[in-house]
Structures are given as C-alpha cells and as structure tokens.
Design an enzyme around this catalytic site. Structure first.
Site, PDB file in Angstrom:
ATOM      1  N   PRO A  55      65.248 -49.100 -37.382  1.00  0.00           N
ATOM      2  CA  PRO A  55      64.243 -50.020 -36.870  1.00  0.00           C
ATOM      3  C   PRO A  55      63.561 -49.551 -35.582  1.00  0.00           C
ATOM      4  CG  PRO A  55      66.448 -50.891 -36.523  1.00  0.00           C
ATOM      5  CD  PRO A  55      66.590 -49.698 -37.424  1.00  0.00           C
ATOM      6  N   ASN A  56      62.278 -49.824 -35.533  1.00  0.00           N
ATOM      7  CA  ASN A  56      61.411 -49.565 -34.376  1.00  0.00           C
ATOM      8  C   ASN A  56      61.063 -48.092 -34.166  1.00  0.00           C
ATOM      9  OD1 ASN A  56      61.164 -52.340 -33.479  1.00  0.00           O
ATOM     10  ND2 ASN A  56      63.332 -52.183 -32.965  1.00  0.00           N
ATOM     11  N   ARG A  70      56.178 -46.617 -28.089  1.00  0.00           N
ATOM     12  CA  ARG A  70      57.342 -47.407 -27.677  1.00  0.00           C
ATOM     13  C   ARG A  70      58.065 -46.715 -26.516  1.00  0.00           C
ATOM     14  NH1 ARG A  70      63.104 -47.516 -30.821  1.00  0.00           N
ATOM     15  NH2 ARG A  70      64.054 -49.148 -29.590  1.00  0.00           N
ATOM     16  N   TYR A  73      61.712 -42.567 -24.974  1.00  0.00           N
ATOM     17  CA  TYR A  73      61.722 -41.981 -26.325  1.00  0.00           C
ATOM     18  C   TYR A  73      60.707 -40.859 -26.531  1.00  0.00           C
ATOM     19  CZ  TYR A  73      64.630 -46.061 -27.231  1.00  0.00           C
ATOM     20  OH  TYR A  73      65.646 -46.988 -27.186  1.00  0.00           O
ATOM     21  N   ASN A 132      69.268 -41.528 -37.521  1.00  0.00           N
ATOM     22  CA  ASN A 132      69.015 -42.242 -36.279  1.00  0.00           C
ATOM     23  C   ASN A 132      68.830 -43.697 -36.694  1.00  0.00           C
ATOM     24  OD1 ASN A 132      68.228 -43.440 -33.947  1.00  0.00           O
ATOM     25  ND2 ASN A 132      66.601 -41.964 -33.445  1.00  0.00           N
ATOM     26  N   ALA A 147      68.838 -49.469 -33.346  1.00  0.00           N
ATOM     27  CA  ALA A 147      69.751 -50.509 -32.854  1.00  0.00           C
ATOM     28  C   ALA A 147      70.856 -50.846 -33.856  1.00  0.00           C
ATOM     29  CB  ALA A 147      68.956 -51.765 -32.506  1.00  0.00           C
ATOM     30  N   GLU A 156      74.948 -38.077 -36.590  1.00  0.00           N
ATOM     31  CA  GLU A 156      74.391 -39.240 -35.892  1.00  0.00           C
ATOM     32  C   GLU A 156      73.454 -38.706 -34.816  1.00  0.00           C
ATOM     33  OE1 GLU A 156      77.215 -41.871 -34.012  1.00  0.00           O
ATOM     34  OE2 GLU A 156      75.639 -42.815 -32.809  1.00  0.00           O
ATOM     35  N   HIS A 208      70.314 -39.538 -31.827  1.00  0.00           N
ATOM     36  CA  HIS A 208      69.531 -40.443 -30.972  1.00  0.00           C
ATOM     37  C   HIS A 208      68.627 -39.611 -30.074  1.00  0.00           C
ATOM     38  CE1 HIS A 208      72.072 -43.716 -32.232  1.00  0.00           C
ATOM     39  NE2 HIS A 208      73.100 -42.908 -32.034  1.00  0.00           N
ATOM     40  N   ARG A 228      73.083 -45.258 -20.877  1.00  0.00           N
ATOM     41  CA  ARG A 228      72.204 -46.439 -20.835  1.00  0.00           C
ATOM     42  C   ARG A 228      73.047 -47.733 -20.762  1.00  0.00           C
ATOM     43  NH1 ARG A 228      67.843 -46.026 -25.419  1.00  0.00           N
ATOM     44  NH2 ARG A 228      66.973 -47.716 -24.150  1.00  0.00           N
TER      45      ARG A 228
HETATM   46  C1  DQA Z   1      67.943 -44.874 -30.323  1.00  0.00           C
HETATM   47  C2  DQA Z   1      68.893 -45.545 -29.335  1.00  0.00           C
HETATM   48  C3  DQA Z   1      69.205 -46.966 -29.754  1.00  0.00           C
HETATM   49  O1  DQA Z   1      70.084 -47.582 -28.819  1.00  0.00           O
HETATM   50  C4  DQA Z   1      67.926 -47.786 -29.820  1.00  0.00           C
HETATM   51  O2  DQA Z   1      68.203 -49.090 -30.275  1.00  0.00           O
HETATM   52  C5  DQA Z   1      66.877 -47.134 -30.637  1.00  0.00           C
HETATM   53  C6  DQA Z   1      66.681 -45.700 -30.531  1.00  0.00           C
HETATM   54  C7  DQA Z   1      67.503 -43.473 -29.859  1.00  0.00           C
HETATM   55  O3  DQA Z   1      67.007 -42.719 -30.675  1.00  0.00           O
HETATM   56  O4  DQA Z   1      67.646 -43.143 -28.673  1.00  0.00           O
HETATM   57  O5  DQA Z   1      66.128 -47.800 -31.353  1.00  0.00           O
HETATM   58  O6  DQA Z   1      68.614 -44.731 -31.568  1.00  0.00           O
END
Ligand code: DQA
Length: 146
Positions: free
Chosen positions: A11-12, A19, A24, A75, A78, A99, A101, A108
């Site tokens: 998501p997002n 964003r 990011y 990735n 959240a 995994e 990110h 964080r």
């Molecule tokens: C994320 C880190 C997560 O905590 C966050 O909710 C994201 C992006 C990252 O790529 O740094 O949506 O996965």
C-alpha cells in the site's frame, strides 16, 4: 527461458515520487520498475512487478508465485508491521524471499520496528532507497545461482 522474480509492492507505494520524498526519494514506482527490468536482464532474470493497496490481492499474488517464481522481493509497506495473512502466505513459498524497504525501518518510529515478514524472509534490505530494489535482485540471483 529466463527465471522469473516477483517484485511485490504494498500500500501507498503507488505514490512514490510525491509521497514524503525526504523519506522515500523522488523516483516513481514506474522509474523503479524500469531500473529493476534493466538489472534483472543484466543478471539473466525476468521480473514480474506488481503493486496493490489491498492485503488480499498481495496474498493472492504470493500464492500464485509458487507456480513459476524463482524468488520474491516484497516491500509490503505498512502491512509489513501488521499482516499475519501475508506472513502465512509467504510461509508456503519455498524459494528465496527478500524483505525490502526504501527507508531504514529500524531508525524510525517504534511501530515500524516489528516485521511479520522478517520471520519468513531469507534476508532483509532496508535504508538504501530505490537502489535497494536492485540490491535485492542481486541477492535473489546469487541465492538462485548458488
Ligand atoms: C516502507 C516502510 C513502511 O514502514 C511504510 O509503511 C511504507 C514504506 C519503506 O519502503 O520504507 O509504506 O515499506
């Protein structure tokens, strides 16, 4: 035929570029997909690149991956910190899982330090921004070719 790697985005992540760019970065998901295609081709792999804001769609993609993917880079955004469903789906995937990110989730907020994916991941790459996608492809290629 080139082996395939599934790169799954949660998501997002469709909002990358606009964003929170200080966290990011400024590359869009489309830019990142292009970088991944190039890197994978250099290493003799093909990528399937997906994004969804829905937990169920991510679970479906993981289940389908068992048929023909040599590895998964995920990735989960959240959902990393909340989703037992994604954790369970990954448990049934029998090839390498990275995994990923963009940000360093350990530097964080406390709620980002818990990952349900870490429990089933072969390895974790975080904090290297968009470059982390390319590092993850290299990691899967090494694991698969070993
Ligand atoms: C994320 C880190 C997560 O905590 C966050 O909710 C994201 C992006 C990252 O790529 O740094 O949506 O996965």
């Amino acid at each position: 035929m080139a082996k395939k790697i599934l790169i799954l985005n949660g998501p997002n992540l469709n909002l990358l570029g606009i964003r929170e760019p200080a966290i990011y970065g400024t590359q869009t998901l489309k830019d990142i997909e292009g970088n991944c295609k190039t890197k994978a081709a250099e290493l003799g792999f093909e990528i399937v690149f997906k994004q969804s804001n829905s937990e169920g769609a991510l679970v479906d993609a993981i289940q389908e991956a068992s048929a023909d993917m040599a590895g998964i880079i995920i990735n989960a955004g959240a959902y990393t910190h909340t989703s037992i469903a994604i954790h369970d789906a990954l448990r049934s995937f029998k090839a390498p899982i990275i995994e990923l990110h963009l940000s360093n989730i350990h530097g964080r907020e406390d709620f980002r330090k818990k990952s349900y994916i870490a429990l089933v991941a072969t390895g974790i790459i975080c904090g290297f921004g968009a470059k982390g996608y390319e590092y993850s492809i290299e990691a899967i290629a090494d694991l698969v070719n070993k």
